[in-house]
Design a protein around this motif. Sequence first.
Motif, PDB file in Angstrom:
ATOM      1  N   LYS A 119      22.279 -10.899  17.787  1.00  0.00           N
ATOM      2  CA  LYS A 119      23.564 -11.417  18.653  1.00  0.00           C
ATOM      3  C   LYS A 119      22.692 -12.327  17.439  1.00  0.00           C
ATOM      4  O   LYS A 119      23.787 -13.331  17.969  1.00  0.00           O
ATOM      5  N   SER A 120      21.687 -12.503  17.218  1.00  0.00           N
ATOM      6  CA  SER A 120      21.246 -13.998  17.178  1.00  0.00           C
ATOM      7  C   SER A 120      21.787 -14.420  15.954  1.00  0.00           C
ATOM      8  O   SER A 120      22.407 -13.455  15.440  1.00  0.00           O
ATOM      9  N   THR A 121      22.277 -15.645  15.241  1.00  0.00           N
ATOM     10  CA  THR A 121      22.870 -15.674  14.145  1.00  0.00           C
ATOM     11  C   THR A 121      21.115 -15.272  12.579  1.00  0.00           C
ATOM     12  O   THR A 121      20.306 -16.538  13.001  1.00  0.00           O
ATOM     13  N   ASN A 156      25.886  -7.756  16.183  1.00  0.00           N
ATOM     14  CA  ASN A 156      27.280  -7.621  17.019  1.00  0.00           C
ATOM     15  C   ASN A 156      27.093  -9.847  16.925  1.00  0.00           C
ATOM     16  O   ASN A 156      26.630 -10.403  17.539  1.00  0.00           O
ATOM     17  N   PRO A 157      27.758 -10.234  15.454  1.00  0.00           N
ATOM     18  CA  PRO A 157      27.231 -12.482  15.507  1.00  0.00           C
ATOM     19  C   PRO A 157      28.615 -12.994  16.933  1.00  0.00           C
ATOM     20  O   PRO A 157      29.436 -11.365  16.937  1.00  0.00           O
ATOM     21  N   ILE A 175      35.707  -9.222  17.807  1.00  0.00           N
ATOM     22  CA  ILE A 175      34.624  -9.195  18.623  1.00  0.00           C
ATOM     23  C   ILE A 175      34.199  -8.810  17.093  1.00  0.00           C
ATOM     24  O   ILE A 175      34.301  -7.290  16.637  1.00  0.00           O
ATOM     25  N   VAL A 176      32.756  -8.918  16.278  1.00  0.00           N
ATOM     26  CA  VAL A 176      32.656  -7.969  15.036  1.00  0.00           C
ATOM     27  C   VAL A 176      31.502  -6.916  15.254  1.00  0.00           C
ATOM     28  O   VAL A 176      30.504  -7.916  15.976  1.00  0.00           O
ATOM     29  N   ILE A 177      31.297  -5.633  15.395  1.00  0.00           N
ATOM     30  CA  ILE A 177      30.798  -5.067  15.324  1.00  0.00           C
ATOM     31  C   ILE A 177      29.953  -4.647  13.568  1.00  0.00           C
ATOM     32  O   ILE A 177      31.242  -3.740  13.253  1.00  0.00           O
ATOM     33  N   GLY A 178      28.952  -4.382  13.552  1.00  0.00           N
ATOM     34  CA  GLY A 178      28.280  -4.426  12.016  1.00  0.00           C
ATOM     35  C   GLY A 178      28.058  -2.574  12.493  1.00  0.00           C
ATOM     36  O   GLY A 178      25.715  -3.009  13.289  1.00  0.00           O
ATOM     37  N   ILE A 179      27.472  -1.634  11.989  1.00  0.00           N
ATOM     38  CA  ILE A 179      26.864  -0.402  12.174  1.00  0.00           C
ATOM     39  C   ILE A 179      27.054   0.036  10.774  1.00  0.00           C
ATOM     40  O   ILE A 179      27.700   0.883  10.374  1.00  0.00           O
ATOM     41  N   ASP A 180      25.885   1.162  11.191  1.00  0.00           N
ATOM     42  CA  ASP A 180      25.528   2.196  10.351  1.00  0.00           C
ATOM     43  C   ASP A 180      26.285   3.648  10.447  1.00  0.00           C
ATOM     44  O   ASP A 180      26.267   3.353  11.312  1.00  0.00           O
ATOM     45  N   THR A 217      29.157 -12.297   7.758  1.00  0.00           N
ATOM     46  CA  THR A 217      30.650 -12.624   8.830  1.00  0.00           C
ATOM     47  C   THR A 217      30.599 -13.806   9.523  1.00  0.00           C
ATOM     48  O   THR A 217      31.224 -14.815   9.816  1.00  0.00           O
ATOM     49  N   LYS A 218      29.657 -14.445  10.377  1.00  0.00           N
ATOM     50  CA  LYS A 218      29.438 -15.344  11.308  1.00  0.00           C
ATOM     51  C   LYS A 218      29.036 -16.274  10.339  1.00  0.00           C
ATOM     52  O   LYS A 218      29.985 -17.693  10.620  1.00  0.00           O
ATOM     53  N   TYR A 219      27.907 -16.337   9.264  1.00  0.00           N
ATOM     54  CA  TYR A 219      28.012 -17.373   8.142  1.00  0.00           C
ATOM     55  C   TYR A 219      29.156 -18.469   7.662  1.00  0.00           C
ATOM     56  O   TYR A 219      29.047 -19.002   7.595  1.00  0.00           O
ATOM     57  N   ALA A 220      29.750 -16.589   6.922  1.00  0.00           N
ATOM     58  CA  ALA A 220      30.973 -17.276   6.805  1.00  0.00           C
ATOM     59  C   ALA A 220      31.971 -18.062   7.714  1.00  0.00           C
ATOM     60  O   ALA A 220      32.449 -19.133   6.733  1.00  0.00           O
ATOM     61  N   ALA A 221      32.067 -17.663   8.590  1.00  0.00           N
ATOM     62  CA  ALA A 221      32.668 -18.984   9.739  1.00  0.00           C
ATOM     63  C   ALA A 221      32.129 -19.548  10.201  1.00  0.00           C
ATOM     64  O   ALA A 221      33.043 -20.395  10.250  1.00  0.00           O
ATOM     65  N   ASN A 222      31.246 -20.101  10.372  1.00  0.00           N
ATOM     66  CA  ASN A 222      30.684 -21.422  10.442  1.00  0.00           C
ATOM     67  C   ASN A 222      31.124 -22.125   9.389  1.00  0.00           C
ATOM     68  O   ASN A 222      31.114 -23.357   9.371  1.00  0.00           O
TER      69      ASN A 222
END
Length: 467
Positions: A119-121, A156-157, A175-180, A217-222
């Motif tokens: 959850k951390s960036t 899950n950013p 809600i963004v979720i990245g999963i293998d 995605t999180k970094y790109a948004a900010n």
Amino acid sequence: MKVTIVGTGYVGLVTGACLAEIGNDVFCVDVDPRKIDILNNGGVPIHEPGLQEMLRRTRAAGRIQFSTDVKASVEHGDIQFIAVGTPPDEDGSADLQYVLAAARNIGKYSNGFKVIVDKSTVPVGTALQVKKAVDEELKTRGLEGSDKHRFSVVSNPEFLKEGAAVDDFMRPDRIVIGIDDDHAGNLAREKMKRLYAPFNRNHERTLYMDVRSAEFTKYAANAMLATRISFMNDLSNLADTVGADIESVRRGIGSDPRIGYHFLYAGCGYGGSCFPKDVQALVQTARENGHTLRILEAVEAVNDDQKEVLVNKIVKRMGEDLRGRTFAVWGLAFKPNTDDMREASSRRIIEALLQRGATVHGYDPVAREEAARVFALDLADRPEDLKRLHFVTTQQDALMGADALVIVTEWKEFKSPDFWHLKSALKTPVIFDGRNLYEPEAMAEMGIDYFAIGRPHAELDRSDSSN
């Protein structure tokens, strides 16, 4: 569902409270016993609207607990959220030591299948490091490859705005979720789908993707939001030069639906815990991969320079030597509805005033104590400057005996003050507005010398000779 939150900062505490609010059994763990003591005694270590009330409800219902017991926290949750800090390292990259320490603890005490949620960036590739750290601990225990101790690392950013974090979590845009894409990942997907089901009842808000894309995605948004701010700040300085009004420009371009109005306000620079460090971290990630993000490097440079713009206006109007001058500063936190002083523009502005010999009366509705703590550290080697910095309890107290007012944070209570009282309280009726709260013409009509960001300086109405 049984959920563990590692870290009780902005992200962890809001995540834990909101998940408990919708019925989950939440265990919040932190290595800082001071924070845990505050929480167990009914307090909240941060200022976030609505959070204390939510914690009071969920604590009373027995759905949330706070502890420093790491082993118990790992054993509690099938889903383990890592929500610890990722402060910038010396080179600007994200420091992952706390994230990896949390991962090692999960591996050390794991008692079954765990969904480990970043959850951390964190920068792209962190999930792989987390997986490696957990695997190493399981191997030490002789459990590597055990079906019982399988796990999946999920990205899950968070997309929480300080000051509106509770509402952002409870009513998310996405809600963004990245999963293998493997067996463990499929199990994790089902658990995450169940956890977030209450937020998708109206319509599906969850975006599933690969882990690296979610991290990115999180970094790109900010970075995009920071770019909009620096873009407008850069234009505001040109507007000052050519005589345009940046507020008129903002309305003109914001009315285009392809652009919109959000994050188009000129000011004295962005701050806080996210934009500065995330832009730096993304720039550093690019460098480590042989790439240059030229736009973001410019965004960072513009923001750094913007924090001096208000000071330059003060110096131009009142002179380089400010000894014997007193300034009222309204707003210390980096933004309204928070007490967060990280990278706050007020720190640069106040330090610059003190360096020139000025006395400062600082006021903020909620950040006074945090500001006092931060400035005591910032000015530890400048005790004479620190003596000339006074934190007051009301905005009126800040004005008394001041030569000018400096507005740094756009708190609501600053938007419509009693201007006649303000004018009479100041030695000279001068306002330096870093947030463009007022109209230059209206200020001039009241005989107030008004300097804003990227807005024309209106000539004073001299008919009132009371000042």
